[in-house]
Motif scaffolding. Structure first.
Motif, short mmCIF file in Angstrom:
data_model
loop_
_atom_site.label_atom_id
_atom_site.label_comp_id
_atom_site.label_asym_id
_atom_site.label_seq_id
_atom_site.Cartn_x
_atom_site.Cartn_y
_atom_site.Cartn_z
N THR A 21 -62.01 -34.68 -79.10
CA THR A 21 -63.16 -35.02 -78.28
C THR A 21 -63.06 -35.63 -76.82
O THR A 21 -63.78 -35.79 -76.07
CB THR A 21 -64.58 -35.64 -78.88
N TYR A 22 -61.72 -36.10 -76.86
CA TYR A 22 -61.06 -36.84 -75.80
C TYR A 22 -61.84 -36.19 -74.57
O TYR A 22 -62.00 -37.11 -73.66
CB TYR A 22 -59.79 -36.98 -75.78
N GLU A 23 -61.56 -35.00 -74.05
CA GLU A 23 -61.85 -34.62 -72.86
C GLU A 23 -63.36 -34.64 -72.35
O GLU A 23 -63.73 -34.72 -70.99
CB GLU A 23 -61.33 -33.25 -72.63
N CYS A 24 -64.27 -34.78 -73.30
CA CYS A 24 -65.68 -34.59 -73.19
C CYS A 24 -66.41 -36.18 -73.53
O CYS A 24 -67.86 -36.12 -72.93
CB CYS A 24 -66.40 -33.46 -73.77
N ILE A 25 -65.61 -37.12 -73.75
CA ILE A 25 -66.55 -38.21 -73.86
C ILE A 25 -66.04 -39.42 -73.11
O ILE A 25 -65.07 -38.93 -72.48
CB ILE A 25 -66.21 -38.84 -75.57
N ASP A 26 -66.90 -40.29 -72.67
CA ASP A 26 -66.79 -41.38 -71.82
C ASP A 26 -66.62 -42.71 -72.64
O ASP A 26 -65.53 -43.63 -72.20
CB ASP A 26 -67.92 -41.73 -70.95
N PHE A 46 -56.92 -48.37 -81.39
CA PHE A 46 -57.81 -47.49 -80.65
C PHE A 46 -57.08 -47.79 -79.26
O PHE A 46 -57.23 -46.98 -78.37
CB PHE A 46 -58.99 -47.30 -80.96
N ARG A 47 -57.29 -49.10 -78.84
CA ARG A 47 -57.00 -49.57 -77.53
C ARG A 47 -55.38 -49.14 -77.10
O ARG A 47 -55.38 -48.68 -76.03
CB ARG A 47 -57.11 -51.15 -77.45
N LYS A 48 -54.62 -48.90 -78.04
CA LYS A 48 -53.17 -48.45 -77.74
C LYS A 48 -53.47 -47.11 -77.73
O LYS A 48 -52.58 -46.60 -77.10
CB LYS A 48 -52.19 -48.96 -78.87
N ARG A 49 -54.05 -46.28 -78.57
CA ARG A 49 -53.92 -44.87 -78.60
C ARG A 49 -54.82 -44.07 -77.32
O ARG A 49 -54.40 -43.29 -76.95
CB ARG A 49 -54.67 -44.37 -79.95
N PHE A 50 -55.84 -44.90 -77.01
CA PHE A 50 -56.69 -44.34 -76.16
C PHE A 50 -57.15 -45.30 -74.74
O PHE A 50 -58.09 -45.85 -74.69
CB PHE A 50 -57.96 -44.03 -76.82
N PRO A 51 -56.06 -45.67 -74.03
CA PRO A 51 -55.94 -46.66 -73.17
C PRO A 51 -57.07 -46.35 -71.88
O PRO A 51 -57.55 -47.22 -71.26
CB PRO A 51 -54.47 -46.80 -72.71
N ASP A 52 -57.30 -45.18 -71.88
CA ASP A 52 -58.09 -44.73 -70.46
C ASP A 52 -59.55 -44.53 -71.15
O ASP A 52 -60.39 -44.40 -70.18
CB ASP A 52 -57.57 -43.39 -70.02
N LYS A 53 -59.93 -44.78 -72.18
CA LYS A 53 -61.36 -44.84 -72.79
C LYS A 53 -62.02 -46.18 -72.85
O LYS A 53 -61.23 -47.04 -73.10
CB LYS A 53 -61.66 -44.17 -73.93
N ARG A 54 -63.38 -46.33 -72.57
CA ARG A 54 -63.93 -47.40 -72.84
C ARG A 54 -64.11 -47.43 -74.41
O ARG A 54 -64.88 -46.58 -75.16
CB ARG A 54 -65.02 -47.35 -72.12
N ILE A 55 -64.20 -48.68 -74.94
CA ILE A 55 -64.25 -48.64 -76.50
C ILE A 55 -65.53 -49.97 -76.74
O ILE A 55 -65.38 -51.03 -76.17
CB ILE A 55 -62.80 -49.44 -77.20
N VAL A 56 -66.22 -49.47 -77.50
CA VAL A 56 -67.44 -50.24 -77.73
C VAL A 56 -67.05 -50.40 -79.40
O VAL A 56 -66.80 -49.70 -80.30
CB VAL A 56 -68.80 -49.43 -77.67
#
Length: 205
Positions: A21-26, A46-56
């Motif tokens: 879902t990476y391309e369509c989620i914020d 998840f912070r390491k794997r997906f550094p460009d996304k905001r994590i809640v």
């Protein structure tokens, strides 16, 4: 904006769905159940794997605000959740910790009486989740939304609770900045496609 809610899933499922879902989620929400099973390690991962996304981190903190907020934010979350019915001091402590590291607290309004909303504003709450709980979505969704009317005048509103392309319009009147979507995406045969479908019907801010 779109937030995918990852809950009641294994770690591998969470990773796979996020990749699809990476391309369509914020925003990526690591759900309460997932955190209970895997702890802060899954936030760090998840912070390491997906550094460009905001994590809640959906901690749903009810007590020990300083400690739990610091745990989640230091692990790599950008936002952590605190329950709106928690003691005022718990909420104040959580906001203080988040402000120190330039991050945010999202206050969950699940089972919070409407008369408390004004007090939350006084406490300095900025982000709220207009949340219809999992156990009541099939029974009270329509009536439950009415209690959240006007929230966007005082807060940035996130909406959650069984959201699908068919129900997005019902939530639009709350003027949300973020739509939190779980089962429609995570239960789909193609989560990537599902995330892009619902992103396409969410009003752009």
């Amino acid at each position: 904006m779109l937030q995918v809610a990852l809950d009641r899933l294994t770690k591998d499922e969470c990773i796979s769905i996020t990749e699809q879902t990476y391309e369509c989620i914020d925003y990526i929400e690591i759900g309460t159940g997932v955190i209970k099973e895997y702890g802060m390690d899954i936030i760090r991962d998840f912070r390491k794997r997906f550094p460009d996304k905001r994590i809640v981190a959906d901690m749903k903190t009810c007590d020990a605000g300083k400690h739990e907020t610091r745990l989640a934010l230091e692990a790599g979350a950008d936002i952590t959740t605190v329950m709106g019915f928690a003691h005022d001091q718990t909420i104040l402590d959580s906001i203080q910790v988040a402000n120190e590291v330039h991050k945010k607290v999202l206050v969950d309004l699940l089972q919070v009486p409407t008369e408390r909303f004004a007090r939350l504003k006084e406490l300095g709450v900025e982000l709220v989740s207009a949340h219809i709980g999992k156990d009541t979505q099939d029974h009270t969704a329509g009536d439950s939304l009415k209690r959240y009317d006007g929230l966007s005048e005082d807060f940035m509103v996130f909406v959650a609770g069984g959201i699908s392309p068919e129900s997005v319009q019902r939530y639009e009147k709350l003027n949300p900045v973020v739509f939190i979507v779980g089962g429609y995406i995570t239960g789909a045969s193609d989560p990537g496609e599902a995330s892009c479908v619902i992103k396409g019907v969410i009003p752009k801010k």
